[in-house]
Scaffold this motif. Structure first.
Motif, mmCIF file in Angstrom:
data_model
loop_
_atom_site.group_PDB
_atom_site.id
_atom_site.type_symbol
_atom_site.label_atom_id
_atom_site.label_comp_id
_atom_site.label_asym_id
_atom_site.label_seq_id
_atom_site.Cartn_x
_atom_site.Cartn_y
_atom_site.Cartn_z
ATOM 1 N N TYR A 54 -1.268 0.931 4.892
ATOM 2 C CA TYR A 54 -2.191 1.580 4.341
ATOM 3 C C TYR A 54 -2.075 2.183 2.858
ATOM 4 O O TYR A 54 -2.526 2.796 2.557
ATOM 5 C CB TYR A 54 -2.352 2.928 5.104
ATOM 6 N N GLY A 55 -0.749 1.673 2.589
ATOM 7 C CA GLY A 55 -0.344 2.139 1.011
ATOM 8 C C GLY A 55 0.554 3.340 1.294
ATOM 9 O O GLY A 55 0.320 4.182 2.304
ATOM 10 N N ARG A 161 -12.142 -8.067 -4.567
ATOM 11 C CA ARG A 161 -10.718 -7.745 -5.089
ATOM 12 C C ARG A 161 -10.455 -8.856 -6.226
ATOM 13 O O ARG A 161 -9.930 -8.563 -6.934
ATOM 14 C CB ARG A 161 -9.722 -7.976 -3.925
ATOM 15 N N SER A 176 1.734 -4.958 -7.983
ATOM 16 C CA SER A 176 1.700 -3.638 -7.431
ATOM 17 C C SER A 176 1.291 -2.536 -8.794
ATOM 18 O O SER A 176 1.115 -1.309 -8.249
ATOM 19 C CB SER A 176 3.431 -3.201 -7.042
ATOM 20 N N GLY A 179 -2.475 -0.501 -8.602
ATOM 21 C CA GLY A 179 -3.020 0.490 -8.100
ATOM 22 C C GLY A 179 -3.566 1.645 -8.789
ATOM 23 O O GLY A 179 -4.742 2.214 -8.619
ATOM 24 N N ARG A 183 -7.392 3.141 -9.081
ATOM 25 C CA ARG A 183 -7.599 4.438 -8.552
ATOM 26 C C ARG A 183 -8.425 5.240 -9.639
ATOM 27 O O ARG A 183 -9.564 5.877 -9.335
ATOM 28 C CB ARG A 183 -6.478 5.180 -8.334
ATOM 29 N N SER A 276 -4.668 -0.755 1.456
ATOM 30 C CA SER A 276 -4.154 -1.567 0.510
ATOM 31 C C SER A 276 -4.320 -3.153 1.265
ATOM 32 O O SER A 276 -3.984 -4.004 0.770
ATOM 33 C CB SER A 276 -2.537 -1.427 0.422
ATOM 34 N N TYR A 277 -5.010 -3.193 2.531
ATOM 35 C CA TYR A 277 -4.975 -4.575 3.163
ATOM 36 C C TYR A 277 -6.202 -5.580 2.651
ATOM 37 O O TYR A 277 -6.264 -6.685 3.182
ATOM 38 C CB TYR A 277 -4.862 -4.358 4.610
ATOM 39 N N TYR A 302 -9.893 -8.950 4.845
ATOM 40 C CA TYR A 302 -8.434 -8.528 4.832
ATOM 41 C C TYR A 302 -7.895 -9.840 5.458
ATOM 42 O O TYR A 302 -7.334 -9.789 6.774
ATOM 43 C CB TYR A 302 -8.027 -7.448 5.735
#
Length: 437
Positions: A54-55, A161, A176, A179, A183, A276-277, A302
């Motif tokens: 889930y991050g 995505r 990475s 994120g 956000r 995150s998935y 996902y």
RNA sequence: GUGGGUGUAGCUCAGUCGGUUAGAGCGCCAGUUUGUGGUAUUGGAGGUCGAGGGUUCGAGCCCCUCCUCCCACCCCA
């Protein structure tokens, strides 16, 4: 000891619960209409099943503890990860696999309007297929649920995505590092361009020269989804990730428009989704009349999640409906009757001696499929009628000494105020046909 | 989690400058003569003033801590 339930948790008293159950029954019906059977999984999972999915923010919200056998366990955070575990654990499940699941999940967030620590999710997922048809089907099902609830004013905001990654590449961010940027992008419509530029400038490694084309894509997004797509293509067309995302979304639009739900769908390049998935299509749903309660229905593709358990890639897509949030929103909008009552008929208990006759009549009514309540003690008829009126029970049957002798009942329509002495079977007919006299 | 607000009867709220036994409306319960609701009328029950500590001769009211709920941030169903 202070008597209260936990912060962020709530009781549903009968008046509300009756309505919530009716909503849930509708959801189930819609899901099954589309060919999905139910699945049930435990509330508790080994913590390692849930961690890393889930991050960082999500993980901090897990209800995690040691059980009496000193196992590291956690309450499920959503229904998707447990589903992935099921798929990995039960190797012989045929593909494509469809299921729906309606169950509570737990998140240790700070409670707020429309946000609870325990809430029910209604998930539908389609596993084993990566296609525009599968993607579109989720939107079709979601729209069907909304239609079932009579909700017209809402928007399914859709993104991919691939578009998000392409936007990130524009500003020199990858992997990475995406994120933080996403956000801030997600709340662009809330904070405005100026604040967006300001906040985003703090991200290490950001190439600010690409910001203009990012903003061009996101800000000029008009409401027509086709135009938004061509706009994205114009600005990001050179990016292969964006190209295939646009291709997929175009196919999806063809389907949802044919399915008659195009008017609810928007392409919104700023929708990011925190979980995150997600790997492909993502979507969120907001009510036009009550956007403050947040997304009431969301999900996405996902394709890598199941592989995290089994090592075997398995494409998957799902949608999750937040029934508690929706219930809350409908209550706020005054669309939910909370004082309802399942009984359609109250059988008066005229005297202790007539109790058998009352129960017998009640059984007869119930055999006809009519929800029937017997007043639980002998009391004045006046009081029993008062009770029926206050409870919202529309019909009353009185069997007193006279009626007992004659084999009849007094049948009273509370709304109309009319009353007739008729046979029980005639009363049944009147209730079923709704005629009062 | 951070910041701001809030809390008095089941509900919506009054409660003066810190001063006797904390109030109203609605709701609830029971009557208004024995087989009939909504109206009317009479009576009644119901409050550890969110909790705990402090100041004071005296606290619903002032101070501190905690809790609840609301708003914003964060995040999301």
């Amino acid at each position: 000891m202070k008597v209260q339930c936990l912060k962020g948790f709530r009781d549903y008293l009968p008046g509300e619960m009756l309505q919530k159950e009716r909503m849930l029954a509708s959801v189930r019906e819609v899901f099954e209409q589309h060919g999905y059977p139910p699945l049930m999984t435990p509330a508790l999972e080994y913590a390692e099943v849930l961690t890393g999915k889930y991050g960082d923010e999500g993980e901090m919200l897990l209800y995690r503890f040691r059980d009496n056998g000193d196992r590291d366990v956690a309450l499920r955070y959503d229904l998707t990860v447990p589903l992935a575990r099921v798929l990995a654990e039960h190797g012989n499940i045929g593909m494509p696999f469809r299921r729906y699941q309606i169950a509570p999940v737990w998140r240790a967030e700070k409670p707020a309007r429309g946000r609870f620590r325990e809430f029910m999710q209604c998930d539908v997922d389609l596993i084993g297929v990566d296609s525009a048809a599968a993607d579109a089907e989720m939107l079709v099902i979601g729209a069907a649920v909304m239609q079932r609830f009579g909700i017209e004013n809402y928007k399914l905001r859709i993104n991919h995505r691939g578009v998000l990654s392409a936007l990130c590449r524009k500003v020199g961010l990858e992997g990475s590092a995406e994120g933080d940027f996403l956000r801030i992008l997600d709340k662009l419509d809330k904070i405005g361009e100026e604040k967006f530029r300001q906040e985003v400038s703090g991200i290490p490694g950001l190439d600010a020269s690409g910001l203009d084309s990012v903003l061009a894509v996101v800000l000029d997004a008009s409401s027509d989804p086709r135009e938004v797509l061509s706009h994205i293509e114009k600005n990001l067309g050179s990016d292969d990730l964006a190209t295939s995302a646009i291709q997929r979304m175009t196919e999806i639009l063809d389907i949802v428009e044919a399915a008659g739900i195009g008017k609810y769908c928007q392409i919104d390049p700023a929708i990011a989704r925190g979980l995150s998935y997600y790997t492909g299509l993502v979507y969120e749903t907001f009510l036009d009349d009550l956007p403050q309660v947040g997304s009431v229905m969301s999900g996405g593709r996902y394709d890598d999640l199941v592989g995290m358990f089994s090592g075997k890639e398995l494409p998957a897509i799902g949608i999750s409906l937040g029934i508690d949030r929706l219930f809350y929103a409908l209550s706020e909008m005054g669309l939910i009757e909370t004082s309802s009552q399942p009984a359609e008929v109250l059988v008066v208990l005229f005297s202790e001696e007539s109790a058998p006759a009352s129960f017998s009549a009640a059984s007869g009514l119930r055999h006809e499929g009519i929800n029937t309540m017997v007043y639980p003690k002998a009391a004045k008829v006046k009081k029993q009628l008062q009770f029926a009126q206050k409870s919202g029970i529309p019909y009353v049957v009185v069997i007193g000494d006279e009626e007992l002798k004659k084999g009849t009942v007094q049948f009273r329509d509370m709304d109309a105020g009319s009353q007739d002495e008729i046979s029980l079977s005639d009363a049944v007919t009147r209730i079923k046909t709704g005629q009062t006299s």
